[in-house]
Design a protein around this motif. Structure first.
Motif, PDB file in Angstrom:
ATOM      1  N   ALA A 208       0.820  -1.120  -0.232  1.00 12.13           N
ATOM      2  CA  ALA A 208       0.523   0.094  -0.296  1.00 12.13           C
ATOM      3  C   ALA A 208       0.833   1.418  -0.040  1.00 12.13           C
ATOM      4  O   ALA A 208       0.892   2.029  -1.043  1.00 12.13           O
ATOM      5  N   LEU A 209       1.698   1.296   0.924  1.00 16.49           N
ATOM      6  CA  LEU A 209       2.823   2.234   0.219  1.00 16.49           C
ATOM      7  C   LEU A 209       3.339   2.589  -0.511  1.00 16.49           C
ATOM      8  O   LEU A 209       3.722   3.694  -0.926  1.00 16.49           O
ATOM      9  N   ILE A 210       3.806   1.503  -1.671  1.00 14.34           N
ATOM     10  CA  ILE A 210       4.371   1.596  -2.290  1.00 14.34           C
ATOM     11  C   ILE A 210       4.039   2.209  -3.246  1.00 14.34           C
ATOM     12  O   ILE A 210       3.521   2.944  -4.300  1.00 14.34           O
ATOM     13  N   ASN A 211       2.493   1.978  -3.214  1.00 10.08           N
ATOM     14  CA  ASN A 211       1.258   1.964  -4.904  1.00 10.08           C
ATOM     15  C   ASN A 211       0.838   4.127  -3.855  1.00 10.08           C
ATOM     16  O   ASN A 211       0.356   4.452  -4.913  1.00 10.08           O
ATOM     17  N   ASN A 212       0.721   3.742  -3.078  1.00 10.82           N
ATOM     18  CA  ASN A 212       0.437   5.392  -2.856  1.00 10.82           C
ATOM     19  C   ASN A 212       1.264   6.101  -2.803  1.00 10.82           C
ATOM     20  O   ASN A 212       1.618   7.566  -2.103  1.00 10.82           O
ATOM     21  N   MET A 213       2.921   6.178  -2.876  1.00 18.12           N
ATOM     22  CA  MET A 213       4.147   6.633  -3.130  1.00 18.12           C
ATOM     23  C   MET A 213       3.681   7.996  -4.062  1.00 18.12           C
ATOM     24  O   MET A 213       4.196   7.562  -5.269  1.00 18.12           O
ATOM     25  N   PRO A 214       4.694   8.751  -3.703  1.00 19.29           N
ATOM     26  CA  PRO A 214       4.299  10.187  -4.570  1.00 19.29           C
ATOM     27  C   PRO A 214       5.630   9.945  -5.482  1.00 19.29           C
ATOM     28  O   PRO A 214       6.438   9.837  -5.260  1.00 19.29           O
ATOM     29  N   ASP A 215       5.667  10.717  -7.112  1.00 21.00           N
ATOM     30  CA  ASP A 215       6.562  10.540  -7.456  1.00 21.00           C
ATOM     31  C   ASP A 215       8.174  11.012  -6.762  1.00 21.00           C
ATOM     32  O   ASP A 215       9.076  10.736  -7.546  1.00 21.00           O
ATOM     33  N   HIS A 241       8.651  -6.524  -5.213  1.00 20.54           N
ATOM     34  CA  HIS A 241       9.563  -5.838  -6.216  1.00 20.54           C
ATOM     35  C   HIS A 241       8.388  -5.290  -7.446  1.00 20.54           C
ATOM     36  O   HIS A 241       8.884  -5.000  -8.410  1.00 20.54           O
ATOM     37  N   ILE A 242       7.043  -6.498  -7.983  1.00 20.66           N
ATOM     38  CA  ILE A 242       6.660  -6.155  -8.710  1.00 20.66           C
ATOM     39  C   ILE A 242       6.033  -4.616  -8.383  1.00 20.66           C
ATOM     40  O   ILE A 242       6.126  -4.127  -9.931  1.00 20.66           O
ATOM     41  N   ALA A 243       5.413  -3.912  -7.273  1.00 24.50           N
ATOM     42  CA  ALA A 243       5.000  -2.892  -7.411  1.00 24.50           C
ATOM     43  C   ALA A 243       6.208  -1.956  -7.869  1.00 24.50           C
ATOM     44  O   ALA A 243       5.628  -1.192  -8.327  1.00 24.50           O
ATOM     45  N   MET A 244       7.522  -1.716  -7.000  1.00 27.01           N
ATOM     46  CA  MET A 244       8.462  -1.490  -6.897  1.00 27.01           C
ATOM     47  C   MET A 244       8.645  -1.232  -8.997  1.00 27.01           C
ATOM     48  O   MET A 244       9.011   0.522  -9.488  1.00 27.01           O
ATOM     49  N   LYS A 245       8.494  -2.500  -9.385  1.00 25.65           N
ATOM     50  CA  LYS A 245       8.739  -2.162 -10.971  1.00 25.65           C
ATOM     51  C   LYS A 245       7.726  -1.152 -11.681  1.00 25.65           C
ATOM     52  O   LYS A 245       8.098  -0.450 -12.588  1.00 25.65           O
ATOM     53  N   LYS A 246       6.200  -1.368 -11.387  1.00 29.54           N
ATOM     54  CA  LYS A 246       5.288  -1.017 -11.795  1.00 29.54           C
ATOM     55  C   LYS A 246       5.524   0.728 -11.455  1.00 29.54           C
ATOM     56  O   LYS A 246       5.039   1.490 -12.421  1.00 29.54           O
ATOM     57  N   LYS A 247       6.024   0.972 -10.551  1.00 28.87           N
ATOM     58  CA  LYS A 247       5.575   2.501 -10.139  1.00 28.87           C
ATOM     59  C   LYS A 247       6.890   2.903 -10.575  1.00 28.87           C
ATOM     60  O   LYS A 247       6.770   4.420  -9.961  1.00 28.87           O
ATOM     61  N   GLU A 248       7.912   2.371 -11.173  1.00 30.09           N
ATOM     62  CA  GLU A 248       9.070   2.455 -12.015  1.00 30.09           C
ATOM     63  C   GLU A 248       9.994   3.391 -10.791  1.00 30.09           C
ATOM     64  O   GLU A 248      10.634   4.561 -10.673  1.00 30.09           O
ATOM     65  N   ILE A 249      10.646   2.796  -9.305  1.00 32.78           N
ATOM     66  CA  ILE A 249      11.066   3.001  -8.753  1.00 32.78           C
ATOM     67  C   ILE A 249      12.775   1.837  -7.953  1.00 32.78           C
ATOM     68  O   ILE A 249      12.169   1.044  -8.204  1.00 32.78           O
ATOM     69  N   PRO A 250      13.722   2.518  -8.331  1.00 31.55           N
ATOM     70  CA  PRO A 250      15.084   1.828  -8.384  1.00 31.55           C
ATOM     71  C   PRO A 250      15.048   0.901  -7.666  1.00 31.55           C
ATOM     72  O   PRO A 250      15.084   1.705  -6.024  1.00 31.55           O
ATOM     73  N   HIS A 251      15.445  -0.220  -7.598  1.00 31.34           N
ATOM     74  CA  HIS A 251      15.688  -0.616  -6.125  1.00 31.34           C
ATOM     75  C   HIS A 251      16.680  -1.895  -7.004  1.00 31.34           C
ATOM     76  O   HIS A 251      16.470  -2.872  -7.968  1.00 31.34           O
ATOM     77  N   GLU A 252      17.594  -3.289  -5.821  1.00 33.99           N
ATOM     78  CA  GLU A 252      17.957  -4.468  -6.125  1.00 33.99           C
ATOM     79  C   GLU A 252      16.912  -5.526  -5.959  1.00 33.99           C
ATOM     80  O   GLU A 252      16.592  -5.111  -4.522  1.00 33.99           O
TER      81      GLU A 252
END
Length: 283
Positions: A208-215, A241-252
């Motif tokens: 939820a926090l990732i999906n609601n993260m402001p750009d 990981h999938i949510a971060m990819k969709k949100k384009e949040i850089p991560h390892e």
């Protein structure tokens, strides 16, 4: 003769520069109305230098306490080797106890146990006052395993302005859906209101926090997420990981052979130290 003297002196000089660990320290908490224990790793040279150091907050899992990373995680031995090898920069590592009074890193939903408030309002200021830490975001990181991995997720997502890097290991990512949150909270809190469930889900689910993260905060924290392929918490970490990819949040994102145990986490720690060191160092 002078060269021989220096050669003979080297082992004693190395000994004087040894790292130190203290596993039974405590501080008074007004928020929790009790003394709270913590452990700390001070890098080689800390006691003989005047310099300040970056700091890593390293959180234990359910069933352990502040000694877990020292006793089972071998943090002193692994950190010493990484610093000597040059793969990690010298840093202070703080390991708080989240297994006394109540278990967990978050505020209780009823408001009568405010561990997260303690961490940010009391523990961090205490560490920064009493140890020579570099007190800027770029020199501060957080990591942890299992329950502590969940703490790493939530703390860095709640306060991206405070941490340069976050490294959740085999993390408990919080409820994976609002329905999961509703079932769990209703079971432990009969009569709980729907708006309270929604508020808890939005603040304690990594998804939820990732999906609601402001750009504007997508690149605020450097993320390193690591979970074994046989870990029972694999699903939550994979969904994050999938949510971060969709949100384009850089991560390892690392999935390695292993399960939910100390063998896996000990093998994770050198990579964590190297990753956070990349944040601490000037590029």
């Amino acid at each position: 003769m002078k060269q021989l003297f220096i050669f003979l002196l080297l082992p004693f000089m190395a000994f004087a520069q040894d790292s130190k660990v203290y596993d039974n320290l405590s501080m008074k908490s007004k928020i929790l109305n009790m003394d709270r224990k913590f452990a700390i790793y001070l890098p080689p040279g800390y006691e003989t230098s005047q310099r300040s150091y970056p700091v890593l907050y390293l959180l234990h899992g359910s069933g352990d306490d502040q000694t877990g990373w020292l006793q089972f995680g071998e943090v002193q031995n692994i950190s010493d080797k990484a610093i000597t090898k040059g793969s990690a920069t010298a840093m202070i590592i703080v390991m708080p106890d989240a297994n006394t009074g109540r278990r967990g890193y978050f505020n209780d939903i009823k408001g009568d146990w405010r561990y997260e408030d303690f961490f940010f309002q009391e523990l961090m200021p205490f560490i920064e006052k009493n140890y020579r830490t570099k007190n800027e975001k770029r020199y501060r990181a957080i990591s942890g395993l299992s329950m502590g991995g969940g703490g790493s997720f939530m703390y860095a997502l709640h306060h991206p302005e405070l941490f340069a890097a976050a490294c959740p290991l085999s993390a408990s990512t919080g409820p994976l859906s609002l329905e999961d949150a509703r079932n769990w909270l209703s079971r432990n809190n009969p009569g709980i209101k729907e708006e309270t469930i929604l508020e808890y889900y939005n603040n304690h689910s990594a998804l939820a926090l990732i999906n609601n993260m402001p750009d504007s905060t997508k690149k605020a924290v450097r993320w390193y997420i690591d979970c074994g392929d046989d870990d029972f918490l694999y699903e939550g970490n994979a969904l994050v990981h999938i949510a971060m990819k969709k949100k384009e949040i850089p991560h390892e994102f690392r999935i390695r052979n292993g399960a939910h145990n100390w063998t896996y986490w000990r093998s994770s720690l050198p990579s964590v130290l190297a990753f956070v060191s990349m944040s601490f160092r000037q590029h």
